[in-house]
Structure formats: C-alpha cells, structure tokens
Design a protein around this motif. Structure first.
Motif, PDB file in Angstrom:
ATOM      1  N   MET A 116       1.980   7.934  -1.791  1.00  8.00           N
ATOM      2  CA  MET A 116       0.643   7.850  -1.190  1.00  8.00           C
ATOM      3  C   MET A 116      -0.135   9.125  -1.487  1.00  8.00           C
ATOM      4  O   MET A 116       0.363  10.231  -1.242  1.00  8.00           O
ATOM      5  N   ARG A 150       1.235   7.252   7.908  1.00  8.22           N
ATOM      6  CA  ARG A 150       1.722   6.979   6.537  1.00  8.22           C
ATOM      7  C   ARG A 150       2.059   5.511   6.330  1.00  8.22           C
ATOM      8  O   ARG A 150       3.142   5.159   5.837  1.00  8.22           O
ATOM      9  N   ILE A 202       0.396   1.428   5.383  1.00  5.73           N
ATOM     10  CA  ILE A 202      -0.703   0.554   4.973  1.00  5.73           C
ATOM     11  C   ILE A 202      -0.677  -0.659   5.890  1.00  5.73           C
ATOM     12  O   ILE A 202       0.412  -1.013   6.383  1.00  5.73           O
ATOM     13  N   PRO A 203      -1.802  -1.290   6.181  1.00  6.00           N
ATOM     14  CA  PRO A 203      -3.138  -1.036   5.632  1.00  6.00           C
ATOM     15  C   PRO A 203      -3.926  -0.037   6.471  1.00  6.00           C
ATOM     16  O   PRO A 203      -3.593   0.269   7.612  1.00  6.00           O
TER      17      PRO A 203
END
Ligand SMILES: N[C@@H](CCC(=O)N[C@@H](CS)C(=O)NCC(=O)O)C(=O)O
Length: 231
Positions: A39, A50, A52-53
């Motif tokens: 990332m 840390r 997603i989304p």
C-alpha cells in the motif's frame, strides 16, 4: 470525473460490498486500484487501519484525508444518507438492528473463516510463485463453512432475502462474502442448504455484482493456472 472514488481491489469482498451499494443507489464512481501487498504511503494516510476499501467524496475533499471514509460499513452508512433512495437499511428499529447484525456476521465471521481459509489460501501462494494451498481451502470449505451455512439458511427462512422481501445491506454484505467463495467452490450444496444456494445463484446474476465478478474472474485466471476442486 465522478464525485465519488473507491480505492481498493476487486477481489476484496468489502470492496464488492461498497460497489454493490453504489450500483443499487445509481451512484457513479471512479475506481482506483490499491495493491494490498504494497500500500502506498498516501493510501496509508487515508486508511489508518491499513485496509481496503476507502471512499473519497470529492465534494468534501479532493486530496489527502479530507473527503475520505475508510471501512465498508462506514461507507455504506454514509451512502445511505447521501442517496437515501433506494433504501438499503430497514427503517423499522428491530429490522434495522438485525440488518446491522447480519452485516457484521458476514464482515467478521464469514470473512475471517472463508476469506483467509479459502480465498487467501488459493490466491496468495501463487503470487509468490508457490502452489495454491488447496488442502487448507478444501478443509475450510468442507469442515469450517457448514456452521455458517446452517445459520444463514435458518436466517433466510425460505425467503428470497434476509430480512423481508426487500433487498438490504444484510443481503449485500452476506452475498459479497459468499460470492468470493462461489468464484472457487460454487454455491453451498443445494441439497443441504437449498435457500442459501438459491440466494447465491440469484446474487451472482444481480446487476450490482456482475461487473465486479467479471473483473474477479479475470484476476483469478491470471493467478490460478487451472480451476481448483474443493469437493
Ligand atoms: N472492516 C473492514 C475490513 C476490510 C478488510 O479487511 N479488507 C482487507 C481486504 S479483503 C484488507 O484491506 N486487508 C489488508 C491486509 O491484509 O493487509 C471493512 O469493512 O472495510
């Protein structure tokens, strides 16, 4: 350029959940891929856990943390306020609570067991040049998922959707997880879980999921040389 941006990876069931809510509400959005293995620093700033989304609403902020909301549940709650129709959350208090519970059951229970035991076991080793861990995936599918399927079959209670005859966030959240497993193993066994198998078969063709699933099938075909057999 759309007002909304989704940052994520198509194979993530949480990204699928957000994309499905956006489609159901008819909201246009841009998609920016994030490699969860690496990332970038700018993404870690907008997603402090840390994960997603993350969603950006450019009308609230075009750069940095301003205008961003991480976490699929927070994002879907935001979308419901931003675009109330069609409603994805029941208005009646008890049904609303049950919808949130089923969303949590999917996001935490299904994701932890099936996400790690099936999807990661099959997809992550090949990305490092190793063979997919079919043994772990098969054990998860055959021995660890049935208790979840029993519960969900009972919750469906012969209805097409989890809370009523209306499609809600509970259906989006559960389907987003089950469709990840469906990509590798197919639906739950229809002889044992007829309602749930029918739910997965219907959701697979629902328009809010079809574009995401097509992208996932393409991603899988690039990683797995041949289909796996979890039976
Ligand atoms: N509660 C979060 C969970 C999101 C989540 O766990 N996403 C996974 C991908 S499916 C992730 O970002 N994993 C990052 C990592 O494993 O490093 C949500 O609903 O958005």
């Amino acid at each position: 350029m759309a007002d909304l941006v989704v940052y994520g990876t198509k194979m993530s069931p949480f990204v699928r959940k957000v994309e499905a809510a956006l489609h159901e509400k008819g909201l246009d959005y841009d998609f920016e891929p994030i490699n969860i293995g690496a990332m970038p620093d700018w993404y870690l700033e907008i997603s402090p856990m840390r994960r997603i989304p993350t969603l950006r609403d450019r009308t609230a902020g075009k750069e940095g943390v301003a205008g961003t909301i991480p976490d699929s549940s927070a994002i879907c709650g935001f979308l419901e306020r931003k675009q109330p129709a069609p409603a994805l959350y029941p208005t009646e208090a008890f049904a609303h609570g049950r919808a949130l519970w089923l969303e949590e059951y999917a996001d935490t229970g299904l994701a932890a067991t099936g996400g790690f035991g099936i999807v990661r076991a099959l997809m992550f080793p090949p990305m490092e040049g190793k063979a997919p861990d079919v043994e772990t995936a098969r054990d998860t599918w055959q021995n660890k998922m049935p208790r979840f399927f029993d519960y969900l079959e009972e919750q469906l209670g012969g209805r097409p959707f989890f809370l009523s005859d209306t499609f809600t966030i509970a259906d989006i959240a559960v389907a987003s997880q089950l469709l990840n497993f469906d990509l590798f193993a197919g639906p739950p066994d229809a002889k044992r879980w007829p309602g749930l198998a029918s739910f997965v078969n219907t959701m697979r063709d629902r328009s809010c999921f079809t574009d995401n699933l097509a992208a996932c099938r393409e991603a899988i075909s690039k990683v797995l040389a041949e289909p796996v057999d979890l039976s």
